[in-house]
Design a protein around this motif. Structure first.
Motif, short mmCIF file in Angstrom:
data_model
loop_
_atom_site.label_atom_id
_atom_site.label_comp_id
_atom_site.label_asym_id
_atom_site.label_seq_id
_atom_site.Cartn_x
_atom_site.Cartn_y
_atom_site.Cartn_z
N HIS A 114 15.51 0.44 -117.56
CA HIS A 114 15.31 1.85 -117.27
C HIS A 114 14.23 1.99 -116.18
N ASP A 115 13.92 0.86 -115.52
CA ASP A 115 12.85 0.80 -114.54
C ASP A 115 13.42 1.04 -113.13
N SER A 116 13.27 2.26 -112.63
CA SER A 116 13.82 2.61 -111.31
C SER A 116 13.07 1.92 -110.17
N TYR B 58 23.06 -3.80 -112.80
CA TYR B 58 22.14 -3.12 -113.70
C TYR B 58 22.94 -2.22 -114.65
N ILE B 59 22.55 -2.21 -115.91
CA ILE B 59 23.04 -1.22 -116.86
C ILE B 59 21.85 -0.31 -117.17
N VAL B 60 21.96 0.96 -116.79
CA VAL B 60 20.82 1.87 -116.91
C VAL B 60 21.20 3.10 -117.73
N GLU C 26 16.15 -1.32 -105.95
CA GLU C 26 16.53 -1.84 -104.63
C GLU C 26 17.16 -3.23 -104.68
N TYR C 27 16.95 -3.95 -105.78
CA TYR C 27 17.48 -5.31 -105.88
C TYR C 27 18.89 -5.36 -106.47
N ALA C 28 19.40 -4.25 -106.93
CA ALA C 28 20.71 -4.23 -107.59
C ALA C 28 21.84 -4.24 -106.58
N ASP C 29 22.89 -5.01 -106.87
CA ASP C 29 24.13 -4.94 -106.11
C ASP C 29 25.02 -3.83 -106.67
N ALA C 30 24.87 -3.56 -107.96
CA ALA C 30 25.65 -2.50 -108.61
C ALA C 30 24.81 -1.90 -109.73
N ILE C 31 24.94 -0.60 -109.92
CA ILE C 31 24.24 0.09 -111.00
C ILE C 31 25.26 0.85 -111.83
N MET C 32 25.32 0.54 -113.12
CA MET C 32 26.22 1.23 -114.03
C MET C 32 25.40 2.13 -114.94
N LYS C 33 25.70 3.42 -114.93
CA LYS C 33 24.92 4.40 -115.67
C LYS C 33 25.60 4.76 -116.98
N GLY D 217 6.61 -7.07 -112.15
CA GLY D 217 8.01 -6.83 -112.47
C GLY D 217 8.90 -6.96 -111.25
N ARG D 218 8.46 -6.38 -110.13
CA ARG D 218 9.23 -6.47 -108.89
C ARG D 218 9.35 -7.92 -108.43
N LYS D 219 8.27 -8.66 -108.55
CA LYS D 219 8.29 -10.07 -108.12
C LYS D 219 9.26 -10.89 -108.97
#
Length: 237
Positions: A204-206, A39-41, A210-217, A181-183
């Motif tokens: 930008h949807d927190s 994710y890029i957030v 839970e589905y992310a392997d990595a989150i880049m902020k 969206g979650r589905k």
């Protein structure tokens, strides 16, 4: 196949002229890995879309480099960049970008036609990908007859029809309710991600963290942190 699908090194991008000149992305370095949903957030205006455009061959950086599957992207000729994007990178746009006058199957067949596949063969292959996303029974309908979640799945089917190693989704849940969206993201995680594919999601949807392997902020054009190996095991099982 090497571990990193994309390596960005010191990327910079300026916009504007004179006193209005601003640095949209500053010294951005990171890697997106095979088998990973990254994710890029960040808040609006933080540089997410600009960064995404540079690593996917849309917007040339003013500094730094992008290595895609071992190739220095911005050292390639324009036709080589176009070829790499067609064959290696699949896009799912925020507004889907489905053609309203085409059927669902015809929309999915587009990247196959661009690869010079014969029309009837492309339609048959499109049906296979619609079956993957659970929409084979919607094949002959125009997009207007589909729900938002169904249109998103058609866009995903079109993106993966070309069998890209890198799949990019721009705000995939922006126009969907929370449950849908979650589905969608759970479906991508469970059915599309594998050890030979990298998935990058700008969001930008927190609610889907839970589905992310990595989150880049990102913030103010800078990467301020990367958190890896964080996904819940068993999601979607």
């Amino acid at each position: 196949m090497e571990h990193a699908a994309i390596k960005a090194n010191g990327l910079e991008k300026w916009f504007g002229e004179g006193e209005a000149r601003t640095l949209a992305v500053q010294s951005a370095s990171f890697e997106a890995r095979y088998g990973e949903m990254l994710y890029i957030v960040g808040p609006s205006g933080s540089g997410k879309t600009t960064l995404l455009s540079m690593i996917s061959g849309i917007l040339k950086p003013d500094g730094g480099s992008v290595i895609v599957e071992g190739k220095d992207l911005w050292m390639l000729e324009s036709d080589e960049i176009a070829d790499l994007r067609l064959n290696k990178i699949g896009f799912v746009f925020q507004d889907y970008h489905l053609f309203p006058r085409l059927t669902t199957a015809e929309n999915v067949a587009i990247p196959l036609i661009l690869k010079k596949m014969e029309w009837n063969t492309a339609l048959k292959v499109a049906l296979e990908y619609l079956e993957i996303v659970g929409l084979k029974d919607r094949a002959q309908l125009p997009p207007v007859k589909l729900s938002g979640g169904e249109q998103q799945r058609v866009a995903i089917a079109r993106a993966i029809a070309g069998q890209p190693d890198i799949l990019v989704l721009d705000e995939p849940t922006a126009s969907l309710d929370g449950d849908t969206g979650r589905k969608i993201v759970e479906f991508v995680k469970t059915n599309i991600l594998n050890d030979k594919r990298c998935i990058i999601i700008v969001t930008h949807d927190s609610r889907i963290d839970e589905y992310a392997d990595a989150i880049m902020k990102m913030e103010d054009g800078k990467i301020i942190g990367v958190e890896r190996n964080r996904a819940l095991k068993g999601v979607g099982e």
